[in-house]
Design a protein around this motif. Structure first.
Motif, mmCIF file in Angstrom:
data_model
loop_
_atom_site.group_PDB
_atom_site.id
_atom_site.type_symbol
_atom_site.label_atom_id
_atom_site.label_comp_id
_atom_site.label_asym_id
_atom_site.label_seq_id
_atom_site.Cartn_x
_atom_site.Cartn_y
_atom_site.Cartn_z
ATOM 1 N N MET A 82 0.838 -1.213 0.000
ATOM 2 C CA MET A 82 0.000 0.000 0.000
ATOM 3 C C MET A 82 0.863 1.250 0.000
ATOM 4 O O MET A 82 0.555 2.239 -0.645
ATOM 5 C CB MET A 82 -0.873 0.028 1.257
ATOM 6 N N GLY A 83 1.902 1.199 0.809
ATOM 7 C CA GLY A 83 2.815 2.345 0.880
ATOM 8 C C GLY A 83 2.407 3.367 1.929
ATOM 9 O O GLY A 83 1.223 3.552 2.209
ATOM 10 N N ILE A 84 3.407 4.001 2.497
ATOM 11 C CA ILE A 84 3.169 5.062 3.485
ATOM 12 C C ILE A 84 3.235 6.397 2.740
ATOM 13 O O ILE A 84 4.052 6.560 1.827
ATOM 14 C CB ILE A 84 4.232 4.987 4.614
ATOM 15 N N ALA A 85 2.356 7.340 3.103
ATOM 16 C CA ALA A 85 2.318 8.636 2.408
ATOM 17 C C ALA A 85 3.685 9.312 2.483
ATOM 18 O O ALA A 85 4.297 9.331 3.564
ATOM 19 C CB ALA A 85 1.257 9.524 3.043
ATOM 20 N N VAL A 122 -4.266 4.983 9.739
ATOM 21 C CA VAL A 122 -4.863 5.041 8.402
ATOM 22 C C VAL A 122 -4.421 6.299 7.645
ATOM 23 O O VAL A 122 -4.077 6.258 6.463
ATOM 24 C CB VAL A 122 -6.409 4.958 8.485
ATOM 25 N N ALA A 123 -4.397 7.433 8.356
ATOM 26 C CA ALA A 123 -4.059 8.709 7.710
ATOM 27 C C ALA A 123 -2.615 8.731 7.202
ATOM 28 O O ALA A 123 -2.243 9.586 6.403
ATOM 29 C CB ALA A 123 -4.269 9.844 8.701
ATOM 30 N N GLU A 124 -1.793 7.802 7.687
ATOM 31 C CA GLU A 124 -0.381 7.788 7.283
ATOM 32 C C GLU A 124 -0.148 6.980 6.007
ATOM 33 O O GLU A 124 0.948 6.994 5.447
ATOM 34 C CB GLU A 124 0.491 7.209 8.410
ATOM 35 N N LEU A 125 -1.199 6.259 5.581
ATOM 36 C CA LEU A 125 -1.029 5.436 4.377
ATOM 37 C C LEU A 125 -1.084 6.294 3.122
ATOM 38 O O LEU A 125 -1.613 7.412 3.153
ATOM 39 C CB LEU A 125 -2.163 4.399 4.311
ATOM 40 N N ASN A 126 -0.612 5.753 2.029
ATOM 41 C CA ASN A 126 -0.753 6.440 0.752
ATOM 42 C C ASN A 126 -2.228 6.739 0.501
ATOM 43 O O ASN A 126 -3.098 5.935 0.861
ATOM 44 C CB ASN A 126 -0.252 5.529 -0.377
ATOM 45 N N GLY A 127 -2.484 7.897 -0.142
ATOM 46 C CA GLY A 127 -3.861 8.374 -0.317
ATOM 47 C C GLY A 127 -4.835 7.314 -0.802
ATOM 48 O O GLY A 127 -5.926 7.153 -0.250
ATOM 49 N N ALA A 128 -4.440 6.557 -1.814
ATOM 50 C CA ALA A 128 -5.372 5.620 -2.443
ATOM 51 C C ALA A 128 -5.796 4.493 -1.504
ATOM 52 O O ALA A 128 -6.846 3.884 -1.688
ATOM 53 C CB ALA A 128 -4.734 5.019 -3.696
ATOM 54 N N SER A 129 -4.997 4.224 -0.489
ATOM 55 C CA SER A 129 -5.322 3.093 0.392
ATOM 56 C C SER A 129 -6.180 3.491 1.590
ATOM 57 O O SER A 129 -6.770 2.631 2.237
ATOM 58 C CB SER A 129 -4.035 2.459 0.919
ATOM 59 N N ARG A 130 -6.229 4.802 1.875
ATOM 60 C CA ARG A 130 -6.885 5.206 3.126
ATOM 61 C C ARG A 130 -8.358 4.835 3.167
ATOM 62 O O ARG A 130 -8.847 4.261 4.139
ATOM 63 C CB ARG A 130 -6.758 6.726 3.325
ATOM 64 N N TRP A 131 -9.054 5.191 2.098
ATOM 65 C CA TRP A 131 -10.501 4.970 2.099
ATOM 66 C C TRP A 131 -10.858 3.485 2.240
ATOM 67 O O TRP A 131 -11.614 3.109 3.150
ATOM 68 C CB TRP A 131 -11.129 5.604 0.842
ATOM 69 N N PRO A 132 -10.334 2.625 1.370
ATOM 70 C CA PRO A 132 -10.722 1.214 1.519
ATOM 71 C C PRO A 132 -10.342 0.620 2.877
ATOM 72 O O PRO A 132 -11.106 -0.150 3.451
ATOM 73 C CB PRO A 132 -9.975 0.499 0.385
ATOM 74 N N VAL A 133 -9.183 1.040 3.404
ATOM 75 C CA VAL A 133 -8.781 0.482 4.705
ATOM 76 C C VAL A 133 -9.738 0.964 5.795
ATOM 77 O O VAL A 133 -10.234 0.178 6.616
ATOM 78 C CB VAL A 133 -7.314 0.842 5.052
ATOM 79 N N LEU A 134 -10.041 2.271 5.768
ATOM 80 C CA LEU A 134 -10.939 2.792 6.807
ATOM 81 C C LEU A 134 -12.338 2.191 6.665
ATOM 82 O O LEU A 134 -12.992 1.859 7.664
ATOM 83 C CB LEU A 134 -11.001 4.334 6.738
ATOM 84 N N ALA A 135 -12.782 2.038 5.421
ATOM 85 C CA ALA A 135 -14.118 1.453 5.217
ATOM 86 C C ALA A 135 -14.159 0.032 5.767
ATOM 87 O O ALA A 135 -15.109 -0.354 6.447
ATOM 88 C CB ALA A 135 -14.478 1.481 3.735
ATOM 89 N N SER A 136 -13.111 -0.736 5.493
ATOM 90 C CA SER A 136 -13.120 -2.119 5.989
ATOM 91 C C SER A 136 -13.067 -2.129 7.517
ATOM 92 O O SER A 136 -13.714 -2.948 8.165
ATOM 93 C CB SER A 136 -11.975 -2.931 5.385
ATOM 94 N N LEU A 137 -12.323 -1.172 8.075
ATOM 95 C CA LEU A 137 -12.246 -1.067 9.546
ATOM 96 C C LEU A 137 -13.641 -0.767 10.122
ATOM 97 O O LEU A 137 -14.105 -1.432 11.053
ATOM 98 C CB LEU A 137 -11.247 0.029 9.905
ATOM 99 N N LEU A 138 -14.315 0.235 9.541
ATOM 100 C CA LEU A 138 -15.629 0.615 10.073
ATOM 101 C C LEU A 138 -16.634 -0.526 9.935
ATOM 102 O O LEU A 138 -17.434 -0.790 10.828
ATOM 103 C CB LEU A 138 -16.165 1.864 9.346
#
Ligand code: GRG
Length: 370
Positions: free
Chosen positions: A220-223, A310-326
């Motif tokens: 995923m990569g870190i921002a 989550v906020a530290e991940l590369n932009g493209a990964s934040r949304w799907p990761v947070l959505a899966s978390l929620l």
């Protein structure tokens, strides 16, 4: 159609890692300040099931440090303008058509099985002990699976699915240890059906789910503008795996008990005045509710720790990761809504709630990146 969002980590490396949501069935901090705090007050013991005097958290943290070092090494290599791809270990897969096909095949597996989150190699590993042939699986078969893993990391994939992973690990700073640890988790599952303490359970959760977080972050990569330490991001990724697995365990108490398994800390059960028989009987009593409240609280603490990263991940990964978390976190709400009857009622998140989680996650990630 069961899935509404299908997210692929990296456009061309389309799939050793895929997140799927909305399935029809889905019923610079350093260590010590975070994970240790979760368990304190509940139980941090040095009981170790891997024959070592170190506690589980120390054992896991070493893996994180190794991973973080790998990321550092890759940065140095890039600065020295070494083309990592040219030096790829994956010589066996230089044919781009074959490689694309390999990734497509992985995509099909995800489309078929993934509910919340999915890595094809992990699924295959899990299938060894949980799939239709599980009763025939032996430690030797797991040894062979591990040898195959080593081979694919060295650029000698055995089949198409291995080829996709082999390609991915040749391009990203992925360490083999979490993969090996996941196989160790399967070994453990073959011989162990009780957990004395949370420390033991934590190690199991790391093996079977925390490892997934550690495998994912390098891809995923870190921002680039993240100020957080690499270790802290890996720590959050680990926490998400642990949180998901604890949630899974709490959701499936009844189902697991019917298979003779109890993935709950025995010392905590005892302190709550509960016996194994109470679990096999499956009656929701006040003692059970109180015990469950504590377990749910702990799982939520791990989710909170994960969210920080989550906020530290590369932009493209934040949304799907947070959505899966929620989405996964809501299973805990559902256990509460079922009045803690996880013996005979399956906790699940309804479609409407799932749909709502997507824009909510999206809005939250936008807020963070602004
Ligand atoms: C938070 C940061 C910094 C990064 C994210 C790192 C990631 C992607 C962590 C994910 C870890 C993960 C998904 C572990 C798997 C745990 C688990 C119990 C998965 C179950 O998945 P499914 O099999 O789809 O679920 P069901 O059993 O509910 O069907």
């Amino acid at each position: 159609m069961s899935s509404v969002v299908h997210w692929i980590v990296s456009p061309n490396e389309s799939l050793s890692c895929v997140v799927r949501f909305m399935n029809k069935n889905v019923g610079n901090k350093k260590r010590g300040s975070s994970i240790l705090n979760f368990s304190s007050g509940i139980s941090v013991l040095s009981t170790d099931i891997v024959n070592s005097s170190r506690s589980s958290e120390e054992r896991v943290y070493e893996v994180i440090l190794k991973q973080a070092a790998l990321v550092g090494e890759q940065k140095i290599m890039k600065r020295g303008s070494v083309d990592l791809l040219k030096h790829s270990k994956a010589d066996a897969m230089t044919n781009p058509t074959l490689l694309n096909e390999a990734y497509d095949r992985c995509g099909e597996v995800c489309a078929e099985y993934a509910k919340t989150f999915y890595l094809v190699w992990c699924r295959r590993t899990d299938e060894l002990v949980d799939g239709p042939n599980a009763s025939h699986i032996t430690p030797m078969a797991l040894d062979r699976w591990e040898q195959r893993l080593v081979d694919l990391f060295e650029g000698r994939p055995y089949d198409m699915y291995d080829a996709a992973l082999s390609d991915t690990v040749s391009k990203y700073p992925v360490d083999i240890q979490p993969f090996k640890d996941m196989i160790d988790g399967m070994r453990l599952d073959l011989k162990k059906s009780r957990y004395k303490s949370f420390d033991e359970l934590y190690l199991y959760c790391y093996y079977v789910a925390g490892t997934v977080g550690l495998m994912s972050v390098p891809v995923m990569g870190i921002a680039p503008d993240s100020k957080a330490s690499t270790e802290s991001v890996y720590n959050s990724a680990l926490a998400l795996g642990i949180a998901n697995q604890l949630t899974n365990i709490l959701r499936d108490v009844g189902e697991d008990a019917r298979r003779g398994r109890i993935y709950l800390p025995q010392d905590e059960l005892q302190r709550a005045g509960l016996t194994e028989e109470d679990i096999f009987r499956g009656q929701v009593t006040e003692k059970w509710r109180a015990f469950m409240r504590g377990q749910i609280k702990r799982a939520r603490m791990f989710f909170a720790e994960a969210e920080k990263g989550v906020a530290e991940l590369n932009g493209a990964s934040r949304w799907p990761v947070l959505a899966s978390l929620l989405l996964y976190q809501q299973i805990l709400d559902s256990i509460e809504a079922n009045d803690y009857n996880n013996f005979t009622k399956r906790a699940y998140v309804g479609k409407a709630k799932k749909l709502l989680s997507l824009p909510m996650a999206y809005a939250r990630t936008l807020m963070r990146s602004s």
